[in-house]
Scaffold this motif. Structure first.
Motif, PDB file in Angstrom:
ATOM      1  N   GLN A 193       1.865  -6.168  10.244  1.00  9.77           N
ATOM      2  CA  GLN A 193       2.474  -6.672   9.017  1.00  9.77           C
ATOM      3  C   GLN A 193       3.309  -7.928   9.273  1.00  9.77           C
ATOM      4  O   GLN A 193       3.354  -8.840   8.433  1.00  9.77           O
ATOM      5  CB  GLN A 193       3.324  -5.583   8.367  1.00  9.77           C
ATOM      6  CG  GLN A 193       2.511  -4.406   7.848  1.00  9.77           C
ATOM      7  CD  GLN A 193       3.255  -3.587   6.826  1.00  9.77           C
ATOM      8  OE1 GLN A 193       4.017  -4.118   6.008  1.00  9.77           O
ATOM      9  NE2 GLN A 193       3.043  -2.275   6.843  1.00  9.77           N
ATOM     10  N   GLU A 240      11.512  -1.875   6.207  1.00  8.05           N
ATOM     11  CA  GLU A 240      11.796  -1.064   5.026  1.00  8.05           C
ATOM     12  C   GLU A 240      10.543  -0.394   4.489  1.00  8.05           C
ATOM     13  O   GLU A 240      10.601   0.721   3.948  1.00  8.05           O
ATOM     14  CB  GLU A 240      12.430  -1.938   3.947  1.00  8.05           C
ATOM     15  CG  GLU A 240      12.998  -1.178   2.767  1.00  8.05           C
ATOM     16  CD  GLU A 240      13.681  -2.103   1.784  1.00  8.05           C
ATOM     17  OE1 GLU A 240      14.708  -1.707   1.210  1.00  8.05           O
ATOM     18  OE2 GLU A 240      13.179  -3.239   1.574  1.00  8.05           O
ATOM     19  N   ARG A 241       9.393  -1.032   4.666  1.00  7.17           N
ATOM     20  CA  ARG A 241       8.133  -0.448   4.216  1.00  7.17           C
ATOM     21  C   ARG A 241       7.595   0.590   5.206  1.00  7.17           C
ATOM     22  O   ARG A 241       7.038   1.611   4.805  1.00  7.17           O
ATOM     23  CB  ARG A 241       7.073  -1.541   4.015  1.00  7.17           C
ATOM     24  CG  ARG A 241       7.331  -2.468   2.851  1.00  7.17           C
ATOM     25  CD  ARG A 241       6.080  -3.244   2.491  1.00  7.17           C
ATOM     26  NE  ARG A 241       5.638  -4.133   3.561  1.00  7.17           N
ATOM     27  CZ  ARG A 241       6.007  -5.409   3.676  1.00  7.17           C
ATOM     28  NH1 ARG A 241       6.852  -5.938   2.785  1.00  7.17           N
ATOM     29  NH2 ARG A 241       5.552  -6.159   4.658  1.00  7.17           N
ATOM     30  N   ARG A 265      12.219  -6.484   5.604  1.00  8.12           N
ATOM     31  CA  ARG A 265      11.379  -5.950   4.533  1.00  8.12           C
ATOM     32  C   ARG A 265      10.189  -5.167   5.098  1.00  8.12           C
ATOM     33  O   ARG A 265       9.774  -4.155   4.519  1.00  8.12           O
ATOM     34  CB  ARG A 265      10.910  -7.081   3.620  1.00  8.12           C
ATOM     35  CG  ARG A 265      12.033  -7.668   2.761  1.00  8.12           C
ATOM     36  CD  ARG A 265      11.479  -8.557   1.685  1.00  8.12           C
ATOM     37  NE  ARG A 265      10.923  -9.793   2.216  1.00  8.12           N
ATOM     38  CZ  ARG A 265      11.608 -10.910   2.396  1.00  8.12           C
ATOM     39  NH1 ARG A 265      12.904 -10.960   2.074  1.00  8.12           N
ATOM     40  NH2 ARG A 265      11.029 -12.004   2.866  1.00  8.12           N
ATOM     41  N   VAL A 266       9.635  -5.629   6.227  1.00  5.59           N
ATOM     42  CA  VAL A 266       8.546  -4.878   6.857  1.00  5.59           C
ATOM     43  C   VAL A 266       9.052  -3.528   7.363  1.00  5.59           C
ATOM     44  O   VAL A 266       8.405  -2.492   7.169  1.00  5.59           O
ATOM     45  CB  VAL A 266       7.913  -5.693   8.005  1.00  5.59           C
ATOM     46  CG1 VAL A 266       6.997  -4.812   8.856  1.00  5.59           C
ATOM     47  CG2 VAL A 266       7.125  -6.879   7.447  1.00  5.59           C
TER      48      VAL A 266
END
Length: 288
Positions: free
Chosen positions: A96, A145-146, A142-143
């Motif tokens: 990602q 968090e996913r 953000r990665v």
């Protein structure tokens, strides 16, 4: 947040992990115990005069040994599964991040995601994230968090799914590690490395607040920080290019498995076997 100091951390990057888990220690001790037991059994067989009750005890101990081997094998299987889950997680994060245009490197053996100087760069003697580094740390947050919720034991949100099943491998800690080059005073580099880690942590938490909701099996936040100064270089050179590579941030992922009940059973079984060995020793001595 746990902040490492000079006395807590030393040695090369490839030569040590954060800590030796209780399970790893138990497995090592048990193997030594089994070897000693086998040596005793060989010696026991050489005795020509053995009382019948001692022979019966030997058979019972052999049965317990087989049971012990099975339990140790189950622990090793669980550790292997934790390693497999961590590799899967690291590859997911790496994929990602690369899709976001970030250049990262993965050390699967030590569970480290290395953010190269192309992703997060620090100027000499500075700990602030600037320009491109700020943007890239936001992408990293953000990665995470996913991806991380799928590998965490629990989440605090009211709409979150229940905690992972007991015994399933999950993330114990994600350390944001700060590093420096070897230039400058050692004391200054220790402080600088921690400041870099803390600044990265703060920016990540500002961009992805849900990360602070993730918990390990003890209910603790999984994201933390540490600093290593120049003690773990990835480039041993003394050029400006080498120093730039060493001024970096690493993410270290430590897994945990719930082995307390199984370890308690193994300890109980080893204690029973110790008593059997003591009886066999006495019987062997009286049969001479």
């Amino acid at each position: 947040m746990a902040i490492a100091d000079e006395t807590d951390h030393s040695g090369s990057e490839d030569g040590e992990n954060y800590f030796v888990s209780m399970t790893d220690m138990m497995v090592g001790v048990l193997f030594i115990f089994i070897i000693m037991l086998m040596m005793f059994a060989l010696d026991f067989r050489t005795k020509t005069e053995v009382q019948e009750n001692a022979v019966d005890d030997a058979r019972k101990m052999a049965h317990k040994l087989e049971e012990l081997r099975g339990q140790v094998g189950a622990e090793i299987t669980l550790l292997d599964e934790a390693q497999r889950v961590r590799r899967e997680m690291l590859r997911d994060i790496e994929s990602q991040l690369q899709a976001e245009g970030l250049n990262v490197r993965v050390d699967e053996a030590n569970g480290v995601l290395r953010l190269t100087e192309d992703s997060v760069r620090f100027n000499p003697n500075e700990a602030d994230l600037k320009f491109l580094a700020l943007t890239n740390v936001s992408k990293i947050a953000r990665v995470l968090e996913r991806v991380l919720p799928r590998y965490s034991a629990c989440r605090l949100q009211s709409n979150a799914p229940p905690c992972r099943a007991s015994g399933a491998p999950s993330v114990e800690t994600v350390f944001i590690e700060g590093h420096t080059d070897s230039d400058g005073p050692d004391a200054q580099n220790w402080l600088l490395s921690v400041q870099r880690a803390v600044n990265t942590y703060r920016h990540m938490m500002g961009e992805a607040r849900a990360l602070r909701m993730l918990r390990n099996q003890r209910g603790e936040e999984i994201v933390s920080v540490s600093g290593y100064a120049a003690t773990r270089p990835i480039d041993a050179g003394s050029s400006r290019e080498a120093w730039a590579r060493n001024r970096r941030i690493d993410l270290r992922f430590v897994m945990e498995v719930d082995s307390r009940q199984r370890l308690g059973e193994i300890l109980k079984l080893t204690e029973e076997m110790k008593k059997e060995i003591d009886r066999l020793t006495q019987a062997s001595g009286s049969g001479r």
